[in-house]
Design a protein around this motif. Structure first.
Motif, PDB file in Angstrom:
ATOM      1  N   UNK A   1      74.071  74.461  50.716  1.00 30.67           N
ATOM      2  CA  UNK A   1      74.661  74.679  49.390  1.00 30.67           C
ATOM      3  C   UNK A   1      73.786  75.571  48.504  1.00 30.67           C
ATOM      4  N   UNK A   2      74.441  76.209  47.560  1.00 33.63           N
ATOM      5  CA  UNK A   2      73.736  77.094  46.629  1.00 33.63           C
ATOM      6  C   UNK A   2      72.732  76.280  45.804  1.00 33.63           C
ATOM      7  N   UNK A   3      71.548  76.845  45.562  1.00 35.28           N
ATOM      8  CA  UNK A   3      70.540  76.103  44.795  1.00 35.28           C
ATOM      9  C   UNK A   3      70.869  76.077  43.308  1.00 35.28           C
ATOM     10  N   UNK A   4      70.337  75.075  42.665  1.00 32.33           N
ATOM     11  CA  UNK A   4      70.441  74.962  41.212  1.00 32.33           C
ATOM     12  C   UNK A   4      69.146  75.465  40.590  1.00 32.33           C
TER      13      UNK A   4
ATOM     14  N   UNK B   1      64.342  76.057  41.557  1.00 29.93           N
ATOM     15  CA  UNK B   1      63.418  77.181  41.372  1.00 29.93           C
ATOM     16  C   UNK B   1      62.300  76.825  40.389  1.00 29.93           C
ATOM     17  N   UNK B   2      62.633  76.082  39.350  1.00 30.04           N
ATOM     18  CA  UNK B   2      61.606  75.681  38.380  1.00 30.04           C
ATOM     19  C   UNK B   2      60.593  74.758  39.044  1.00 30.04           C
ATOM     20  N   UNK B   3      61.075  73.802  39.851  1.00 29.68           N
ATOM     21  CA  UNK B   3      60.145  72.928  40.546  1.00 29.68           C
ATOM     22  C   UNK B   3      59.260  73.740  41.496  1.00 29.68           C
TER      23      UNK B   3
ATOM     24  N   UNK C   1      62.435  67.321  38.332  1.00 32.30           N
ATOM     25  CA  UNK C   1      62.790  66.152  39.128  1.00 32.30           C
ATOM     26  C   UNK C   1      63.670  65.193  38.331  1.00 32.30           C
ATOM     27  N   UNK C   2      63.355  65.011  37.068  1.00 34.41           N
ATOM     28  CA  UNK C   2      64.170  64.138  36.216  1.00 34.41           C
ATOM     29  C   UNK C   2      65.574  64.721  36.074  1.00 34.41           C
ATOM     30  N   UNK C   3      65.659  66.033  35.904  1.00 36.62           N
ATOM     31  CA  UNK C   3      66.968  66.677  35.821  1.00 36.62           C
ATOM     32  C   UNK C   3      67.749  66.472  37.117  1.00 36.62           C
ATOM     33  N   UNK C   4      67.078  66.609  38.267  1.00 35.13           N
ATOM     34  CA  UNK C   4      67.742  66.406  39.548  1.00 35.13           C
ATOM     35  C   UNK C   4      68.264  64.992  39.709  1.00 35.13           C
ATOM     36  N   UNK C   5      67.498  64.015  39.250  1.00 36.71           N
ATOM     37  CA  UNK C   5      67.946  62.626  39.315  1.00 36.71           C
ATOM     38  C   UNK C   5      69.206  62.440  38.483  1.00 36.71           C
TER      39      UNK C   5
END
Length: 192
Positions: A77-80, A84-86, A123-127
């Motif tokens: 899948x396309x990355x969010x 890239x920020x992580x 990571x918090x955003x990903x959660x």
């Protein structure tokens, strides 16, 4: 090898009475131990970066107009943007390595701030982003409405990555904090 009595030794001793004087100060022991532990954490950060780079490679290759059929067939899948920020948090690890090498408190503080912003923030955003998919999969068990990759719930795969990355960053901050305490203790003794 047995110790022998020589004329340079005092009578009634075997020469091992000096061991009480060969102790290393606690702050230096803590510094050496936590430097080693922080190096391991940074190494694991690099391993996680390699995993993330493998995930981002199809998008990077597309942007460079490079076509590799085997990678395209994986249908990753396309990355969010948070991925890239992580990934940019890898640059912060060089600050940590520099701080370890030079025992520099200011550089170590910058490393800790960078890990908090570029490591924990994405990571918090990903959660939060994948929470609805993971919740639906864990409670209802339906996979028809959630994103899948190779018949696995995509959000749950990210949660596994996020859990490991969270632990690596947490231990990095813990060992950095202990290093700062050891280095500050060394400095305060010098001025006393």
């Amino acid at each position: 090898m047995a110790s022998r009595m020589t004329m340079a030794q005092a009578l009634g001793t075997d020469g091992s009475d000096f061991t009480h004087r060969q102790r290393i100060a606690t702050q230096y022991q803590m510094s050496a131990t936590n430097k080693s532990r922080l190096n391991y954490c940074i190494f694991f950060h690099y391993l996680l970066f390699v995993v993330m780079l493998a995930k981002l490679s199809p998008d990077i290759l597309d942007r460079l107009d490079i076509f590799i059929l085997e990678i395209e067939e994986l249908q990753i899948p396309q990355p969010l943007w948070w991925e890239y920020i992580w990934s940019s948090s890898l640059l912060v690890s060089f600050l940590g390595l520099s701080a370890i090498k030079k025992n520099n408190i200011k550089t170590l503080q910058r490393y800790m701030i960078g890990i908090c912003i570029l490591g924990f923030g994405p990571l918090i955003y990903g959660v939060m982003y994948y929470s609805s998919d993971v919740w639906e999969y864990l409670t209802i068990g339906k996979t028809s409405e959630i994103q899948l990759w190779k018949d696995l719930p995509y959000g749950l795969l990210w949660y596994a990555f996020i859990l490991v990355a969270y632990q690596v960053h947490s231990f990095s901050l813990l060992f950095s904090w202990k290093l700062m305490a050891a280095w500050k203790a060394r400095g305060s003794r010098k001025y006393d």
